[in-house]
Design an enzyme around this catalytic site. Structure first.
Site, short mmCIF file in Angstrom:
data_model
loop_
_atom_site.label_atom_id
_atom_site.label_comp_id
_atom_site.label_asym_id
_atom_site.label_seq_id
_atom_site.Cartn_x
_atom_site.Cartn_y
_atom_site.Cartn_z
N LYS A 157 42.52 26.52 48.60
CA LYS A 157 43.28 26.77 47.37
C LYS A 157 43.11 28.26 47.05
O LYS A 157 42.10 28.68 46.49
CB LYS A 157 42.72 25.89 46.24
CG LYS A 157 43.67 25.64 45.11
CD LYS A 157 44.12 26.85 44.34
CE LYS A 157 43.05 27.44 43.46
NZ LYS A 157 43.52 28.70 42.79
N PRO A 158 44.11 29.07 47.40
CA PRO A 158 44.00 30.51 47.12
C PRO A 158 44.26 30.83 45.65
O PRO A 158 44.66 29.96 44.87
CB PRO A 158 45.11 31.12 47.98
CG PRO A 158 45.61 30.03 48.85
CD PRO A 158 45.31 28.74 48.15
N GLU A 229 30.26 33.13 47.25
CA GLU A 229 30.32 34.57 47.56
C GLU A 229 30.95 35.22 46.33
O GLU A 229 32.15 35.09 46.10
CB GLU A 229 31.22 34.81 48.79
CG GLU A 229 30.76 34.09 50.04
CD GLU A 229 29.64 34.80 50.77
OE1 GLU A 229 29.40 36.00 50.51
OE2 GLU A 229 28.98 34.14 51.61
N CYS A 263 34.82 43.27 46.84
CA CYS A 263 33.52 42.90 46.27
C CYS A 263 32.44 43.90 46.66
O CYS A 263 31.54 44.18 45.88
CB CYS A 263 33.14 41.50 46.72
SG CYS A 263 33.17 41.29 48.50
N GLU A 361 30.74 44.38 36.69
CA GLU A 361 31.57 44.65 37.85
C GLU A 361 32.85 45.36 37.40
O GLU A 361 33.45 45.00 36.38
CB GLU A 361 31.92 43.34 38.57
CG GLU A 361 32.66 43.60 39.87
CD GLU A 361 32.92 42.32 40.67
OE1 GLU A 361 33.30 41.31 40.07
OE2 GLU A 361 32.75 42.36 41.91
P1 NAD Z 1 38.12 34.22 39.96
O1 NAD Z 1 36.74 33.72 39.87
O2 NAD Z 1 38.85 34.50 38.71
O3 NAD Z 1 39.05 33.20 40.79
C1 NAD Z 1 38.75 32.81 42.10
C2 NAD Z 1 39.41 31.50 42.41
O4 NAD Z 1 38.84 30.48 41.61
C3 NAD Z 1 40.90 31.45 42.14
O5 NAD Z 1 41.51 30.78 43.22
C4 NAD Z 1 41.01 30.62 40.88
O6 NAD Z 1 42.22 29.92 40.74
C5 NAD Z 1 39.88 29.65 41.09
N1 NAD Z 1 39.34 29.01 39.88
C6 NAD Z 1 39.39 29.42 38.59
N2 NAD Z 1 38.71 28.57 37.80
C7 NAD Z 1 38.22 27.59 38.60
C8 NAD Z 1 37.41 26.43 38.38
N3 NAD Z 1 36.94 26.11 37.18
N4 NAD Z 1 37.09 25.66 39.45
C9 NAD Z 1 37.51 25.98 40.69
N5 NAD Z 1 38.28 27.06 40.95
C10 NAD Z 1 38.62 27.87 39.92
O7 NAD Z 1 38.05 35.53 40.87
P2 NAD Z 1 39.22 36.57 41.19
O8 NAD Z 1 39.50 37.37 39.97
O9 NAD Z 1 40.33 35.89 41.89
O10 NAD Z 1 38.52 37.50 42.29
C11 NAD Z 1 37.76 38.62 41.99
C12 NAD Z 1 36.28 38.32 42.09
O11 NAD Z 1 35.98 37.83 43.39
C13 NAD Z 1 35.41 39.53 41.90
O12 NAD Z 1 34.31 39.20 41.09
C14 NAD Z 1 34.94 39.84 43.30
O13 NAD Z 1 33.74 40.55 43.38
C15 NAD Z 1 34.84 38.48 43.89
N6 NAD Z 1 34.87 38.56 45.35
C16 NAD Z 1 33.72 38.30 46.06
C17 NAD Z 1 33.73 38.41 47.45
C18 NAD Z 1 32.49 38.15 48.27
O14 NAD Z 1 32.60 37.95 49.47
N7 NAD Z 1 31.31 38.14 47.68
C19 NAD Z 1 34.90 38.78 48.10
C20 NAD Z 1 36.03 39.05 47.34
C21 NAD Z 1 36.01 38.92 45.97
#
Ligand code: NAD
Length: 475
Positions: A157-158, A229, A263, A361
């Site tokens: 689920k992206p 992650e 990240c 962040e």
């Molecule tokens: P986010 O946490 O807002 O969303 C990530 C995903 O979670 C989305 O697909 C979203 O629809 C889903 N989601 C939202 N609420 C949910 C819930 N309650 N249950 C299950 N899924 C849910 O993150 P974002 O804004 O899309 O991405 C940016 C963040 O990702 C930054 O903090 C970044 O550092 C982190 N990130 C980490 C890595 C790593 O490898 N450590 C890599 C890339 C990005």
């Protein structure tokens, strides 16, 4: 189904509309994938690898459409193509990990010589993957490829911010029917993500700390593993004696590649006081030479801010830093071009640990630079805070950089470079502190975490009768 839209970050126009799967639809997809999983696991790793190789070729055939979809969602072209290349290349990289996996042997028991044992590895039937918007394809597939190779069915689920690649990638999947039986990418929002966690046997989540905590709690309630992650606030320490040209090159690339929407971006720079001013001058010069990829997407290094709300975070961190006395040496203004929003590399000096830009962040091209007087002080500052994703050290020699790097509380340390994990994927690492949970997603552990270890224990002698444990005659 609920309708949602996606915005083109170059134009600001919401020009994509799709349906978010609701929990019943997610459960239906899960049931279908689960039904095919046992046969998928049963066919063996070599056969699964051939299917994934066919998928790699199919991705190549669909590359133009996938790349156009990624470009529309992220506003960048070269990185969109690199995402496709990385996913295809990862299939062979995982093939090498699987090939190095030795067949379990029978081991003679020590405590009970008549008993011997061996291991069997059983795949989690259904792995759920929930991924973020910054590298939509790469981070959607990064856990899916090893999980599929391990014999799991996988449901991805992206992010709802960048959903356009799903249709062309699923078209590529459809051309490999054996894969289509056990693999699906579904569109949706947070509620769809929750529904995925509800049906999976094991969850891989990449995203923010805030959402990661919710996923961890939900997974704990179901007693399933959650591999997280999460975000970072990566520090770079530059010691006296470091090559200033190399250090400023690495600092800039490490901070602003992908417009800092990564990240493992460098988000705090600590520089030895004797070289601080020269470092800052050179960094500002290089930052000013970086160009926007606007209006020509084939030029420049700085793409648009992908997620509109991210722009507010960047503006708020800059405003907070200025209000508390920081100076903006270059950049610092959110620019609007053609409806999209951009931020040039923004170098800040006079920053203090209480500022949001030093604690929270950023996920954007901000480079706050601070002078330090003692190495111990630099290490303490770098280790301060809730994150521990990665970090970097620049010094005159690799030995000197290594000595300081070993003191950092983070999962991956780049020595005489920065953010190497964005271009080098082989080193196994974990997220420290709030930056992650679970085994490494890279290396052997990255494959093993999708397999449960089963022990087969064989008795070569007559089983002990109950009488062997009788209390009769015990003293
Ligand atoms: P986010 O946490 O807002 O969303 C990530 C995903 O979670 C989305 O697909 C979203 O629809 C889903 N989601 C939202 N609420 C949910 C819930 N309650 N249950 C299950 N899924 C849910 O993150 P974002 O804004 O899309 O991405 C940016 C963040 O990702 C930054 O903090 C970044 O550092 C982190 N990130 C980490 C890595 C790593 O490898 N450590 C890599 C890339 C990005």
């Amino acid at each position: 189904m609920r309708t949602f839209t996606a915005r083109d970050p170059r134009t600001g126009v919401h020009d994509w509309r799709g349906q978010a799967l609701d929990p019943a639809e997610v459960a239906e997809v899960a049931t279908r994938l689960r039904a095919a999983q046992a046969a998928w696991e049963g066919r063996g790793a070599a056969s699964r690898l051939e299917v994934l190789r066919a998928f790699g070729q199919s991705l190549r055939r669909h590359a133009e459409a996938i790349s156009a979809a990624l470009e529309a969602d992220t506003g960048r072209r070269r990185i969109a193509r690199l995402e496709i290349d990385s996913v295809v290349a990862s299939i062979e990289a995982w093939a090498r990990v699987v090939a190095a996996d030795a067949e379990p042997q029978w081991v003679q028991g020590r405590g009970l010589p008549s008993v011997r044992h061996t291991a069997a590895w059983k795949a989690y039937p259904l792995v759920g993957v929930v991924s973020p918007w910054n590298f939509p394809l790469l981070l959607g597939m990064i856990d899916a490829v090893p999980a599929l190779l391990a014999g799991c069915a996988v449901l991805v689920k992206p992010s709802e911010v960048t959903p356009r690649f799903i249709a062309p990638v699923m078209a590529a999947v459809a051309e490999v029917p054996d894969l289509a039986a056990v693999f699906a990418i579904v569109p949706g929002d947070g509620a769809t993500g929750q529904a995925v966690v509800d049906v999976a046997d094991c969850v891989c989540f990449t995203g923010s700390v805030a959402t990661g905590r919710k996923v961890a709690v939900q997974a704990a309630g179901r007693l399933i593993p959650a591999y997280l992650e999460l975000g970072g606030k990566d520090p770079l320490i530059v010691l006296e004696g470091a090559d200033l040209e190399a250090a400023t090159d690495a600092a800039l690339r490490g901070s602003v590649l992908s417009t800092g929407q990564a990240c493992q971006s460098i988000e705090r720079i600590y520089v030895d006081r004797p070289i601080h001013d020269a470092f800052l001058t050179r960094l500002v010069e290089k930052a000013e030479a970086a160009r926007l990829n606007w209006p020509d997407i084939t030029a420049g290094e700085i793409g648009p801010i992908i997620f509109d709300r991210q722009t507010d975070i960047l503006a708020a961190q800059i405003a907070d830093a200025k209000a508390k006395g920081a100076r903006v040496l270059t950049g610092g203004e959110i620019e609007t071009h053609g409806g999209g929003r951009w931020l040039r590399p923004t170098v800040l000096s006079g920053v203090t640990p209480d500022m949001a830009v030093m604690r929270d962040e950023t996920f954007g091209p901000l480079l706050p630079v601070v002078a330090f007087d003692r190495v111990d002080e630099a290490v303490a500052l770098a280790n301060d805070g809730e994150y521990g994703l990665s970090g970097a050290v620049f010094a005159a020699t690799l030995e000197e950089a290594e000595a300081v790097g070993r003191r950092l509380e983070a999962g991956a340390i780049s020595l005489n470079d920065a953010a190497l994990t964005s271009i080098f994927y082989e080193a196994a690492k974990q997220g420290f502190k709030a930056s992650g949970l679970g085994p490494s997603r890279m290396g052997e552990d990255g494959y093993r975490r999708f397999l449960r270890r089963q022990a087969l224990i064989a008795n070569t002698a007559r089983p002990l009768p109950l009488a062997a444990f009788s209390e009769e005659g015990s003293t």
